[in-house]
Design a protein around this motif. Structure first.
Motif, short mmCIF file in Angstrom:
data_model
loop_
_atom_site.label_atom_id
_atom_site.label_comp_id
_atom_site.label_asym_id
_atom_site.label_seq_id
_atom_site.Cartn_x
_atom_site.Cartn_y
_atom_site.Cartn_z
N THR A 43 7.28 -4.34 -2.04
CA THR A 43 5.85 -4.98 -1.89
C THR A 43 4.92 -4.57 -3.17
O THR A 43 5.37 -3.51 -3.65
CB THR A 43 5.57 -4.90 -0.77
N SER A 44 3.97 -5.02 -3.16
CA SER A 44 2.90 -4.91 -4.09
C SER A 44 2.50 -3.38 -3.77
O SER A 44 2.15 -2.54 -4.59
CB SER A 44 1.56 -5.75 -4.30
N GLY A 45 2.36 -3.11 -2.51
CA GLY A 45 1.91 -1.72 -2.23
C GLY A 45 2.86 -0.54 -2.45
O GLY A 45 2.63 0.56 -2.80
N GLU A 46 4.20 -0.96 -2.04
CA GLU A 46 5.30 -0.03 -2.45
C GLU A 46 5.35 0.11 -3.94
O GLU A 46 5.51 1.09 -4.31
CB GLU A 46 6.61 -0.65 -1.94
N GLU A 47 5.20 -0.74 -4.60
CA GLU A 47 5.25 -0.60 -6.25
C GLU A 47 4.18 0.19 -6.71
O GLU A 47 4.42 1.04 -7.52
CB GLU A 47 4.87 -2.15 -6.83
N GLU A 48 2.93 0.25 -6.17
CA GLU A 48 1.76 0.97 -6.45
C GLU A 48 2.25 2.43 -6.29
O GLU A 48 2.11 3.33 -6.88
CB GLU A 48 0.53 0.74 -5.82
N ILE A 49 2.92 2.73 -5.09
CA ILE A 49 3.25 4.16 -4.40
C ILE A 49 4.30 4.49 -5.76
O ILE A 49 4.52 5.57 -5.95
CB ILE A 49 3.72 4.18 -3.34
N ASP A 50 5.45 3.61 -5.63
CA ASP A 50 6.70 3.91 -6.54
C ASP A 50 6.02 4.19 -8.18
O ASP A 50 6.81 5.21 -8.72
CB ASP A 50 7.49 2.63 -6.64
N GLN A 51 5.10 3.48 -8.52
CA GLN A 51 4.50 4.00 -9.96
C GLN A 51 3.98 5.57 -10.04
O GLN A 51 4.24 6.04 -11.21
CB GLN A 51 3.38 3.09 -10.49
N ARG A 52 3.63 6.05 -9.05
CA ARG A 52 3.13 7.59 -8.84
C ARG A 52 4.16 8.42 -8.47
O ARG A 52 4.16 9.50 -9.07
CB ARG A 52 1.86 7.55 -7.94
#
Length: 223
Positions: free
Chosen positions: A74-83
């Protein structure tokens, strides 16, 4: 739900696919007369907008194969994964979602008759192999581009679908991993080395070779 009429025309449309308790965004393209549907499993840090996978998908569409380019996060998971890189190597999670995507596809009246395959890139190759092993009677073929089949080592002997492992000739570490994995796969599986290509297949003509080989493989095994 996708109407039956969509199979009579070239279709490129956004879809939302349930996977467990989350929803995944995808882009579905169904050429007229398609008999096979290829679900794309992107590599770490990538998404359905991957330029390389879209180029491969376009070749598959031109050859009469339906494609589903879909985000496995999900977009939220992608944001976390980028960090944190928390999700990109969670291969069992990605495999779970590929299984859910395949289940969704066969529940759609307009897609239910299509034979299913997976195209996995990088770490997505490992997830695709696990998902194929878990659905031996549902998945008809797998293609892995610069994939990490070692991430699915415990599942390789359970994959019934024919697997095409495509690796760049100048990607020695991944080539070695794929050579080892081939020994654990079924007899219909094959390793193809693209001469001069590196991991991302950026060299002139190398990605075209991947796309052509993938199209041939899926046409052969998905009809």
């Amino acid at each position: 739900m996708i109407p039956h009429t969509h199979l009579t025309e070239v279709l490129s449309t956004p879809v939302v696919v349930p996977a467990g308790d989350i929803r995944l965004a995808g882009d579905l393209t169904v050429p007229e007369g398609a008999k096979g549907l290829v679900v794309f499993a992107h590599g770490s840090g990538s998404s359905r907008r991957s330029v390389r996978n879209r180029r491969v998908a376009k070749t598959l569409n031109d050859r009469g194969l339906a494609t589903l380019l879909i985000d496995l996060l999900t977009s939220g998971e992608e944001e976390i994964d980028q960090r944190t890189r928390q999700y990109r190597f969670d291969i069992p999670l990605l495999a779970d979602r590929l299984v859910d995507i395949a289940r969704w596809a066969i529940e759609q009246p307009a897609l239910a008759t299509l034979h299913l395959g997976y195209f996995g890139a990088s770490t997505g190759g490992g997830a695709a192999l696990i998902a194929a092993a878990r659905q031996p009677d549902r998945i008809g073929a797998v293609v892995s581009r610069g994939g990490r089949p070692d991430l699915a080592a415990a599942f390789l002997d359970k994959v019934r679908a024919p697997v095409l492992l495509i690796v760049g000739g100048n990607d020695p570490q991944v080539l070695e991993l794929n050579e080892q994995a081939l020994r654990g796969l079924n007899a219909r599986s094959k390793l193809s080395v693209v001469p001069g290509a590196t991991h991302l297949f950026e060299e002139p003509g190398s990605l075209e070779s991947v796309a052509d080989q993938a199209a041939d493989w899926f046409k052969r095994y998905l009809g």
